[in-house]
Motif scaffolding. Sequence first.
Motif, short mmCIF file in Angstrom:
data_model
loop_
_atom_site.label_atom_id
_atom_site.label_comp_id
_atom_site.label_asym_id
_atom_site.label_seq_id
_atom_site.Cartn_x
_atom_site.Cartn_y
_atom_site.Cartn_z
N GLN A 35 6.09 -14.05 34.29
CA GLN A 35 5.64 -14.80 35.47
C GLN A 35 4.44 -14.16 36.16
O GLN A 35 3.72 -14.83 36.89
N TRP A 86 7.97 -18.41 25.38
CA TRP A 86 7.38 -19.26 26.42
C TRP A 86 5.93 -19.61 26.12
O TRP A 86 5.47 -20.69 26.46
N GLU A 92 4.81 -23.40 26.16
CA GLU A 92 3.76 -23.90 27.07
C GLU A 92 2.74 -24.77 26.34
O GLU A 92 2.09 -25.61 26.95
N SER A 104 0.78 -20.27 31.53
CA SER A 104 0.92 -19.06 32.35
C SER A 104 -0.38 -18.25 32.36
O SER A 104 -0.76 -17.67 33.38
N PHE A 161 14.44 -14.07 30.43
CA PHE A 161 14.14 -15.38 29.80
C PHE A 161 13.25 -15.34 28.55
O PHE A 161 13.22 -16.31 27.82
N THR A 162 12.47 -14.27 28.33
CA THR A 162 11.51 -14.34 27.21
C THR A 162 11.98 -13.53 26.00
O THR A 162 12.54 -12.45 26.13
N TYR A 189 19.44 -19.40 31.29
CA TYR A 189 18.81 -19.39 29.97
C TYR A 189 19.47 -20.40 29.05
O TYR A 189 18.81 -21.19 28.38
N PHE A 225 13.80 -25.57 29.40
CA PHE A 225 13.29 -24.26 28.94
C PHE A 225 13.35 -24.27 27.41
O PHE A 225 14.08 -25.05 26.81
N TRP A 254 7.91 -20.94 35.65
CA TRP A 254 8.47 -21.57 34.45
C TRP A 254 8.01 -23.02 34.28
O TRP A 254 6.82 -23.27 34.36
#
Length: 462
Positions: free
Chosen positions: A54, A64, A68, A85, A155-156, A203, A213, A425
């Motif tokens: 983030q 991510w 994206e 991001s 999360f990643t 998650y 996600f 996110w």
Amino acid sequence: MLEFLLVIAIVYIVIIIYFHYQYPELHWDWEKINIQKIKFSNSFFWGTATASHQVEGNCNNNNWSVWEKSKDEEGIPRIKNNQKSGLACDHWNRYKEDIELIKKIGVTHYRFSLEWSKIEPIKGQYNQESIDHYSNIIDSLIEKNITPVITLHHFTNPIWFDEMGGFEKEQNIDYFVSFCEIVFSKYSSRVKNWCTINEPEVYSVMGYFAAIFPPGKKQPQLAVEVLKNLLIAHTNVYNSLKNLPNGENCKIGIVKNIMQFDPYRRWNLLDWLVCRIADKIYNGITLSYLRNGRININYPFFVKINYKSDKAQLATDFFGLNYYSHSHLKFKFDLYEFFENKFFDSDTMTDMPYVIYPEGLYRAIKEVEKINKPIIITENGIADSKDDRRGLFIERYIYAMNRAIQEGANIQGYFYWSLMDNFEWAEGYDMQFGLYEVDFKTQKRTLRNGSNKFVDIVNGSK
Ligand code: BGC
């Protein structure tokens, strides 16, 4: 026939009354509350938090970054307005300046996450530059008397790990444990507080049920399997780090988001039903796992999971509680999404679809106290781009936490989410949680007016 209907009606009413009293929706009269009076003990600590993807920028090698760039089945970009991001807050290069900002607001703790994909970009190959980078952050924090708190997974995942099936496969957990062992052995002489996994339920629910996600699947059964694997991962990481040098001197805990599910219509049994199911999956699985190592869920045609671990119980030194809000659910006739999130006209909304509900933080604390572990509020904050509700949010949520402490809750510290605006996110940069506003064109950070409430409490509450 009439008698039969009468019996049904009575049973219905009795069940509703039972639920009503068993799961009350707490509301305080804020007019009568004197927020100014709150005090905290000297041992209570204040902090602020971020997560690598983030804020750091250039996280180009994780799940991510792939997400994206992707679109859903209808060709709609996964992130709002096709945002990426990208450079984020350039925290990777500006961490020294950001540590000054942390210092300036008077907090003593900083919670940040390690970007696994930068440290182990290729399976089994560790990148020395990244290892040194986090080492420098740790040194810079300590130099400023700020206690580092590391999150190992926020999360990643590295792309290679996702390509192997990520946490869908129990046998992949060992790769995560190995990564944790490596970084722990590098940093644990200086870092004493470790969060294993951030919000396993978010998650899994967001990635495998809501498809908001990565990997964007809609498979409820897989969602609970992934959640189970994340909980096992927490336990395995906990046990293996405890056995490493410094393990016994470090506090290692899980971070869980609690959200209450309250019925939109308290007289409607179907609304109650969906709330109980949502609560059992979202909160119940993790809490039961931590309490007794058991996961027992059986909702025919939806999800079924029975698991018993003998290692899970008590395998956490603290309970990291992330709290934002509660939801009002309304039953919906739909096979897959059988509920919807509803709001009342009287709700004070944040920019996210969350209402301001400080009583919920108090309720969440009461719930997690049952785990019998010290509690740390690892995240709490508001998305408020106009900055016209942040001050109120901060003082009321902190009041709610303080009230629970006065009643005996063992809460050791509080982290405001987040230090600065960042990549939220699926919402991209539209949601502004920061104590500091970030101008993403110039990377200038400015303390928000509403954040002064937090600064005042931090500096004046002892
Ligand atoms: C996550 C953060 C996120 C925050 C606000 C939490 O679920 O841990 O990464 O930014 O909520 O939505």
